[in-house]
Design an enzyme around this catalytic site. Structure first.
Site, PDB file in Angstrom:
ATOM      1  N   HIS A 114       0.871  -1.175   0.000  1.00  0.00           N
ATOM      2  CA  HIS A 114       0.000   0.000   0.000  1.00  0.00           C
ATOM      3  C   HIS A 114       0.916   1.237   0.000  1.00  0.00           C
ATOM      4  CE1 HIS A 114      -2.510  -2.930   2.275  1.00  0.00           C
ATOM      5  NE2 HIS A 114      -3.559  -2.292   1.810  1.00  0.00           N
ATOM      6  N   ASP A 137       2.275   2.127   3.407  1.00  0.00           N
ATOM      7  CA  ASP A 137       3.286   1.232   3.971  1.00  0.00           C
ATOM      8  C   ASP A 137       4.689   1.746   3.720  1.00  0.00           C
ATOM      9  OD1 ASP A 137       1.119  -0.504   4.341  1.00  0.00           O
ATOM     10  OD2 ASP A 137       1.497  -1.520   2.438  1.00  0.00           O
ATOM     11  N   ASP A 158     -10.601 -10.966  11.794  1.00  0.00           N
ATOM     12  CA  ASP A 158      -9.618 -11.279  10.754  1.00  0.00           C
ATOM     13  C   ASP A 158      -8.220 -11.277  11.358  1.00  0.00           C
ATOM     14  OD1 ASP A 158      -8.830 -11.805   8.183  1.00  0.00           O
ATOM     15  OD2 ASP A 158      -8.954  -9.743   7.486  1.00  0.00           O
ATOM     16  N   ASP A 176      -5.429 -12.820  10.329  1.00  0.00           N
ATOM     17  CA  ASP A 176      -4.332 -12.739   9.349  1.00  0.00           C
ATOM     18  C   ASP A 176      -3.102 -13.540   9.772  1.00  0.00           C
ATOM     19  OD1 ASP A 176      -5.635 -11.171   7.479  1.00  0.00           O
ATOM     20  OD2 ASP A 176      -5.040  -9.295   8.426  1.00  0.00           O
ATOM     21  N   ASP A 209      -0.765 -12.274   2.830  1.00  0.00           N
ATOM     22  CA  ASP A 209      -1.393 -11.205   3.611  1.00  0.00           C
ATOM     23  C   ASP A 209      -1.503 -11.716   5.044  1.00  0.00           C
ATOM     24  OD1 ASP A 209      -2.783  -9.080   4.582  1.00  0.00           O
ATOM     25  OD2 ASP A 209      -4.419  -9.180   3.148  1.00  0.00           O
TER      26      ASP A 209
END
Length: 435
Positions: free
Chosen positions: A101, A104, A307, A309, A339
């Site tokens: 992103h 980031d 979530d 991850d 991810d």
């Protein structure tokens, strides 16, 4: 020049299934041929910049637990250090791609123009590092959910100024993705939804999101970007309801706004679980419509309702996902992006390498199991047998007929269904032979 963050960890190599070395691949052999193709070219692994380098180890009940040389992430110099560390890790793992992103890789500036200058400076730094390596960019995307400006959404925001800010942000990210030779551009609507319908015009927001995505596609063609445009389904979190709920919802949305031939799906395991599906289900939906673009590989903790991850560790789940991918012809321009993030207590640099090693091995085992099932043909044979009745002239005539003629056939006694076993347990036992 190495940053020494990883304490000179040696590049990870394949040592075979009998190895007990936690810093070696046991199943991922990039050059192994699976169904006539190199394993690396099937899996197309990517490291996620956000979880691996931008995430600081916080959660809703506690602050950061990671202490990294590039913290705090508010300076271009430290952003370049972060990039240097990232590429050191890429060298160690040897995966072919990474993803990011905008937020980031660059510090936020006091205004949009400063943020763009920061972004472009770090992109140039990353591009120079890519020039000396084989690694490529699987996809870029824009973070339009973290900053407070996005609290009411981006493309679906009730304020047109935020829509404009989102459009400008995506333009800069698409330009950077194109510049770095990215193969895809992803849009994930983290807050494209609502908290309450009491203040939401759902029809207007969906129309605005449809128009926004058409603008993205138009810009793709204007700049000559040859990659795929992808959207990523997720049902909720952080929003109460998100418009890109699951694969089927996204496909319906794309068709409504005339985008079904321009945009495909980036599917994530964790998001599938949040939507009440399996990853296998979401991939099957997308492949049945020819709209699978890429995947985000991770897992959720099944005791938690959010979530998490985590890195994948369930070979049977992964194998069934790759079974549908291989049956549909593979990932194409897409890939397998991790991810996934460390647990807050996994604070050592070695943990970050080991997590990816384990995830890559799980995917490799799953891929080989999927290929073995396809080559054996057992599931395909069972499927063909179950639906064989539809290949008869009578069944084809029924589909081409009408209710009256079908009613007549049933009333005459010509048609009297005799239920047959679905043989689910036998098929589950079959799958377990391979995983």
């Amino acid at each position: 020049m190495s940053t020494k963050f990883f304490d000179d960890i040696a590049p990870i190599t394949y040592k075979g299934a009998d190895s007990t070395d936690p810093m070696a691949f046991r199943h991922y052999n990039p050059d192994e041929i699976v169904m006539g193709k190199r394993m690396e070219d099937h899996l197309r692994f990517a490291v996620a910049y956000w979880h691996s380098f931008a995430w600081e180890g916080g959660d809703p009940f506690g602050g950061p637990t990671f202490e990294r040389p590039w913290h705090p992430q508010d300076d271009v110099g430290r952003a370049k250090t972060k990039a240097d560390v990232a590429f050191d890790m890429f060298d160690i793992l040897g995966q072919p791609y990474f993803c990011w992103h905008d937020a980031d890789i660059r510090p936020e500036g006091p205004d949009f123009a400063t943020s763009v200058r920061n972004f472009e400076e770090v992109i140039d730094h990353i591009g120079a590092k890519m020039d000396t390596r084989k690694i490529g960019l699987l996809w870029g995307t824009a973070n339009m959910f973290s900053h407070r400006r996005w609290m009411g959404g981006a493309a679906t925001n009730p304020d047109p100024d935020v829509f404009a800010y989102a459009a400008a942000t995506v333009k800069t990210c698409m330009d950077a993705t194109h510049k770095l030779g990215g193969q895809n551009y992803v849009l994930w609507g983290g807050r494209e939804g609502y908290e309450t319908l009491l203040n939401t015009d759902m029809g207007a927001e969906l129309d605005h999101m449809g128009r926004f995505l058409n603008m993205v596609v138009d810009y793709k063609h204007k700049i000559g970007f040859q990659g795929q445009i992808l959207v990523e389904p997720k049902p909720q979190e952080p929003s109460k309801h998100q418009y890109d709920y699951d694969a089927a919802t996204c496909i319906g949305f794309l068709r409504k706004y005339g985008l079904e031939n321009e945009v495909k799906l980036n599917l994530e395991q964790g998001h599938a679980i949040l939507a009440g599906h399996s990853f296998e289900h979401e991939i099957a939906v997308a492949t049945s419509e020819g709209m699978l673009g890429s995947i985000d590989m991770n897992r959720n903790d099944y005791q938690s309702g959010w979530d998490t991850d985590q890195f994948p560790n369930n070979v049977p789940e992964v194998a069934l996902a790759y079974y549908h991918i291989l049956k549909s012809g593979g990932l194409g321009l897409g890939g397998t992006n991790f991810d996934a993030k460390l647990r807050r207590q996994s604070i050592d640099p070695t943990d970050l390498i080991a997590a990816h090693v384990g995830g890559m091995d799980v995917c490799a085992r799953g891929l080989k199991a999927a290929a073995a099932m396809i080559e054996d043909g057992g599931l395909e044979t069972a499927l063909n047998e179950r639906y064989a009745g539809w290949d008869t002239p009578a069944a084809r005539a029924m589909l081409a007929g009408n209710l009256d003629s079908t009613y007549t056939d049933v009333m005459s006694g010509k048609i009297a269904p005799n239920p047959r076993s679905g043989r689910q347990e036998i098929l589950e036992n079959y799958v377990n032979r391979f995983v």
